[in-house]
Design an enzyme around this catalytic site. Structure first.
Site, mmCIF file in Angstrom:
data_model
loop_
_atom_site.group_PDB
_atom_site.id
_atom_site.type_symbol
_atom_site.label_atom_id
_atom_site.label_comp_id
_atom_site.label_asym_id
_atom_site.label_seq_id
_atom_site.Cartn_x
_atom_site.Cartn_y
_atom_site.Cartn_z
ATOM 1 N N ASP A 150 51.503 27.433 97.027
ATOM 2 C CA ASP A 150 50.494 28.435 97.339
ATOM 3 C C ASP A 150 49.659 28.789 96.112
ATOM 4 O O ASP A 150 48.476 29.133 96.237
ATOM 5 C CB ASP A 150 51.162 29.687 97.905
ATOM 6 C CG ASP A 150 51.729 29.452 99.303
ATOM 7 O OD1 ASP A 150 51.349 28.444 99.936
ATOM 8 O OD2 ASP A 150 52.565 30.262 99.747
ATOM 9 N N GLY A 151 50.256 28.724 94.925
ATOM 10 C CA GLY A 151 49.500 28.999 93.711
ATOM 11 C C GLY A 151 48.366 28.007 93.510
ATOM 12 O O GLY A 151 47.273 28.372 93.065
ATOM 13 N N TYR A 201 52.970 39.408 96.907
ATOM 14 C CA TYR A 201 53.473 40.512 96.093
ATOM 15 C C TYR A 201 53.609 41.781 96.932
ATOM 16 O O TYR A 201 54.548 42.568 96.756
ATOM 17 C CB TYR A 201 52.509 40.738 94.923
ATOM 18 C CG TYR A 201 53.060 41.509 93.749
ATOM 19 C CD1 TYR A 201 54.322 42.099 93.773
ATOM 20 C CD2 TYR A 201 52.313 41.657 92.591
ATOM 21 C CE1 TYR A 201 54.816 42.800 92.691
ATOM 22 C CE2 TYR A 201 52.796 42.354 91.501
ATOM 23 C CZ TYR A 201 54.043 42.931 91.559
ATOM 24 O OH TYR A 201 54.518 43.631 90.473
ATOM 25 N N LEU A 214 54.392 42.096 100.084
ATOM 26 C CA LEU A 214 55.623 42.022 100.875
ATOM 27 C C LEU A 214 56.840 42.268 99.990
ATOM 28 O O LEU A 214 57.760 43.003 100.372
ATOM 29 C CB LEU A 214 55.730 40.655 101.543
ATOM 30 C CG LEU A 214 57.005 40.415 102.365
ATOM 31 C CD1 LEU A 214 56.992 41.271 103.627
ATOM 32 C CD2 LEU A 214 57.159 38.950 102.720
ATOM 33 N N ASP A 252 56.059 51.332 88.926
ATOM 34 C CA ASP A 252 55.768 50.066 88.249
ATOM 35 C C ASP A 252 54.344 49.590 88.494
ATOM 36 O O ASP A 252 53.860 48.695 87.797
ATOM 37 C CB ASP A 252 56.739 48.981 88.721
ATOM 38 C CG ASP A 252 58.116 49.123 88.093
ATOM 39 O OD1 ASP A 252 58.310 50.065 87.289
ATOM 40 O OD2 ASP A 252 58.993 48.300 88.395
ATOM 41 N N ALA A 276 57.647 49.994 93.354
ATOM 42 C CA ALA A 276 58.761 50.801 92.832
ATOM 43 C C ALA A 276 58.310 52.216 92.464
ATOM 44 O O ALA A 276 58.480 52.645 91.321
ATOM 45 C CB ALA A 276 59.402 50.105 91.620
ATOM 46 N N ARG A 311 53.765 57.720 90.107
ATOM 47 C CA ARG A 311 54.405 57.091 88.949
ATOM 48 C C ARG A 311 55.265 55.946 89.455
ATOM 49 O O ARG A 311 55.900 56.060 90.510
ATOM 50 C CB ARG A 311 55.284 58.085 88.184
ATOM 51 C CG ARG A 311 54.543 59.054 87.296
ATOM 52 C CD ARG A 311 55.516 59.875 86.459
ATOM 53 N NE ARG A 311 54.832 60.732 85.515
ATOM 54 C CZ ARG A 311 55.453 61.424 84.556
ATOM 55 N NH1 ARG A 311 56.771 61.357 84.448
ATOM 56 N NH2 ARG A 311 54.767 62.176 83.724
#
Length: 285
Positions: A60-61, A181, A183, A168, A203, A166
């Site tokens: 996929d990249g 990302y 998901l 990640d 997060a 606040r």
């Protein structure tokens, strides 16, 4: 006709397949171009201008790289999977020639995928600012830096402040990027027909924050809090947006792109086949 080949240059099997495909295309009287190996030619920009088809050979990249090359040109992309999952690809190496032949004949299903236009603002040490723009098929991600400290930021949609968070970071994705990302950060799987944006905190340091969807006309803004000047990074489709040294990101603005990316696959059910195969225990079956 003209075909652009975009292989994963780090995979010997993908390169072997690309050479075999080139030979077959030339035998059919089709002109062939190759994307450059970015490790050997990092400053060269490829183009799909004048091409009738782009073939991605990798994971996929690699397909995301093909999408960046195509941009808003409207050239269809067909992906051949040489990667681990191949969620966005149409077929495996065993069906390489047959799939490309069908693509050239117009016999594959056309899936129009919404894109993102990303604007990132950075601040220099002297207080002056500058802007970098990005194109995304998958997502924008705002993420904490290598020091590991949480970042603090405000999220607004079309001028309406949603919350100060606040954590990640934060992901704004298309429906296509909802299986990436977004998901992994707890967001939903979204059908490709959805043309709004998927917004997912990464997060978050609260139990209240949840993923949400926007309309296609909305604009999402993520503004870093000046009260917590932690290291932070902006990524578009997994690639860092180039910034000057000794500057830091202060704001990211995301809206729907002005055009779609055209992916070719076998049928309208290809998305759900991939969902079943990749996310519901059917990998390798």
């Amino acid at each position: 006709m003209k075909v652009l080949i975009v292989p994963n240059f780090s995979r010997a099997d993908a390169l072997e397949g690309a050479r075999a495909l080139e030979g077959w295309l030339l035998d059919q009287g089709v002109d062939v171009l190759w994307a450059h190996d970015k490790k050997l030619f990092p400053g060269v920009d490829d183009s799909a201008e004048g091409c009738d088809l782009v073939v991605s050979l990798g994971g996929d990249g690699t397909l995301l790289r093909a999408a960046r090359i195509v941009g808003y040109e409207g050239v269809p992309i067909v992906g051949i999977s040489y990667g681990h999952l191949g969620f966005l690809t149409a077929a495996g190496p065993e069906d390489l020639v047959a799939t490309v032949e069908d693509a050239l004949a117009g016999e594959l299903h056309v899936s129009r995928r919404a894109t993102l236009d990303v604007e990132c603002e950075f601040e220099r040490a002297d207080g002056s600012t500058y802007v970098r723009h990005g194109f995304a098929l998958n997502d924008l991600a705002v993420a904490r830096g290598g020091a590991g400290n949480m970042i603090e930021f405000d999220v607004s949609v079309s001028g309406k402040h949603i919350d100060r968070l606040r954590g990640d970071g934060f992901v704004v994705s298309t429906a296509t990027g909802s299986t990436g990302y977004a998901l992994a950060s707890g967001g939903p799987i979204v059908t490709p027909e959805f043309t709004g944006m998927v917004c997912v905190p990464i997060a978050p340091h609260t139990i209240m924050a949840r993923a949400f969807l926007t309309s296609p006309s909305d604009v999402v803004e993520i503004e870093m809090s000046p009260e917590r000047p932690s290291m932070r990074h902006f990524f578009v489709d997994g690639q860092p947006i180039a910034r000057e040294k000794h500057s830091r990101g202060v704001r990211a603005t995301v809206r729907r792109g002005r055009g779609d990316v055209i992916l070719l696959d076998r049928s309208a059910q290809s998305f759900y086949d991939s969902v079943s195969r990749v996310f519901y225990g059917q990998v390798g079956k």
